[in-house]
Motif scaffolding. Structure first.
Motif, PDB file in Angstrom:
ATOM      1  N   ASN A 120       0.807  -1.220   0.000  1.00  0.00           N
ATOM      2  CA  ASN A 120       0.000   0.000   0.000  1.00  0.00           C
ATOM      3  C   ASN A 120       0.843   1.274   0.000  1.00  0.00           C
ATOM      4  OD1 ASN A 120      -2.437  -1.450   0.067  1.00  0.00           O
ATOM      5  ND2 ASN A 120      -2.154  -1.802   2.256  1.00  0.00           N
ATOM      6  N   HIS A 121       2.149   1.118  -0.116  1.00  0.00           N
ATOM      7  CA  HIS A 121       3.045   2.269  -0.106  1.00  0.00           C
ATOM      8  C   HIS A 121       2.972   2.977  -1.454  1.00  0.00           C
ATOM      9  CE1 HIS A 121       6.795   4.565   0.007  1.00  0.00           C
ATOM     10  NE2 HIS A 121       6.761   4.427   1.317  1.00  0.00           N
ATOM     11  N   PRO A 122       2.805   4.313  -1.471  1.00  0.00           N
ATOM     12  CA  PRO A 122       2.640   5.014  -2.759  1.00  0.00           C
ATOM     13  C   PRO A 122       3.872   4.931  -3.665  1.00  0.00           C
ATOM     14  CG  PRO A 122       2.801   6.578  -0.936  1.00  0.00           C
ATOM     15  CD  PRO A 122       2.716   5.206  -0.332  1.00  0.00           C
ATOM     16  N   GLU A 123       5.061   4.860  -3.088  1.00  0.00           N
ATOM     17  CA  GLU A 123       6.278   4.802  -3.907  1.00  0.00           C
ATOM     18  C   GLU A 123       6.613   3.381  -4.342  1.00  0.00           C
ATOM     19  OE1 GLU A 123      11.040   5.751  -3.459  1.00  0.00           O
ATOM     20  OE2 GLU A 123       9.617   6.729  -2.120  1.00  0.00           O
ATOM     21  N   TYR A 124       6.478   2.423  -3.424  1.00  0.00           N
ATOM     22  CA  TYR A 124       6.875   1.047  -3.722  1.00  0.00           C
ATOM     23  C   TYR A 124       5.758   0.256  -4.379  1.00  0.00           C
ATOM     24  CZ  TYR A 124      10.811   2.059  -0.640  1.00  0.00           C
ATOM     25  OH  TYR A 124      11.907   2.610  -0.064  1.00  0.00           O
ATOM     26  N   GLY A 125       4.548   0.363  -3.796  1.00  0.00           N
ATOM     27  CA  GLY A 125       3.402  -0.357  -4.336  1.00  0.00           C
ATOM     28  C   GLY A 125       3.740  -1.794  -4.652  1.00  0.00           C
ATOM     29  N   SER A 126       3.468  -2.211  -5.862  1.00  0.00           N
ATOM     30  CA  SER A 126       3.793  -3.579  -6.268  1.00  0.00           C
ATOM     31  C   SER A 126       5.110  -3.632  -7.039  1.00  0.00           C
ATOM     32  CB  SER A 126       2.653  -4.153  -7.109  1.00  0.00           C
ATOM     33  OG  SER A 126       2.484  -3.355  -8.262  1.00  0.00           O
ATOM     34  N   LYS A 127       5.810  -2.483  -7.178  1.00  0.00           N
ATOM     35  CA  LYS A 127       7.076  -2.454  -7.922  1.00  0.00           C
ATOM     36  C   LYS A 127       8.202  -3.156  -7.172  1.00  0.00           C
ATOM     37  CE  LYS A 127       7.055   1.988  -8.296  1.00  0.00           C
ATOM     38  NZ  LYS A 127       7.414   3.383  -8.559  1.00  0.00           N
TER      39      LYS A 127
END
Length: 141
Positions: free
Chosen positions: A123-130
């Protein structure tokens, strides 16, 4: 520490470089002891064969070499376990599988378990599923 305590473990020792995080950990009541330690300064100020296991989750991101993993093998008793995580992007960039294999070839440990990459902070805006993470368990020899 709290999750381990909730599973029934009672002799849990915590270490961190951050005095603030150590204060937060103390509030949980989960730890037998808490100690400020800079894990980047090797050798660690811990005797050989001290612990039954070491849980090193989310910290390897800040280390440029696998020397700390070798050091964890020193402070864990034979047949004990080193449990850790590493981000998959760092695994690729730093050829981490080769580094883990090197420790195995040195006879310090053997792999017991490893996961496939899974979401790191979904749920992190920078990491997300990347960015993904892998978890490992090694038995100290």
């Amino acid at each position: 520490g709290k999750a381990l305590r909730d599973l029934g473990y009672t002799n849990i020792h915590g270490m961190d470089i951050s005095q603030g995080l150590l204060r937060l950990a103390q509030k949980t009541g989960a730890y037998s002891s808490l100690r400020k330690v800079d894990m980047q300064v090797i050798p660690l100020p811990i005797d050989d064969n001290t612990f039954d296991a070491v849980n090193f989750i989310g910290a390897l991101t800040y280390f440029e070499t696998n020397d700390v993993l070798k050091e964890l093998c020193r402070i864990v008793k034979p047949r004990g376990h080193v449990v850790f995580s590493q981000r998959d992007d760092i695994m690729r960039e730093q050829h981490y599988e080769e580094q883990l294999r090197e420790i195995t070839e040195l006879g310090l440990w053997k792999r017991v378990f490893g996961t496939e990459p899974m979401p790191y902070l979904p749920n992190h805006p920078e990491y997300g599923s990347k960015i993904k993470v892998q978890y490992f368990v090694y038995e100290v020899l």
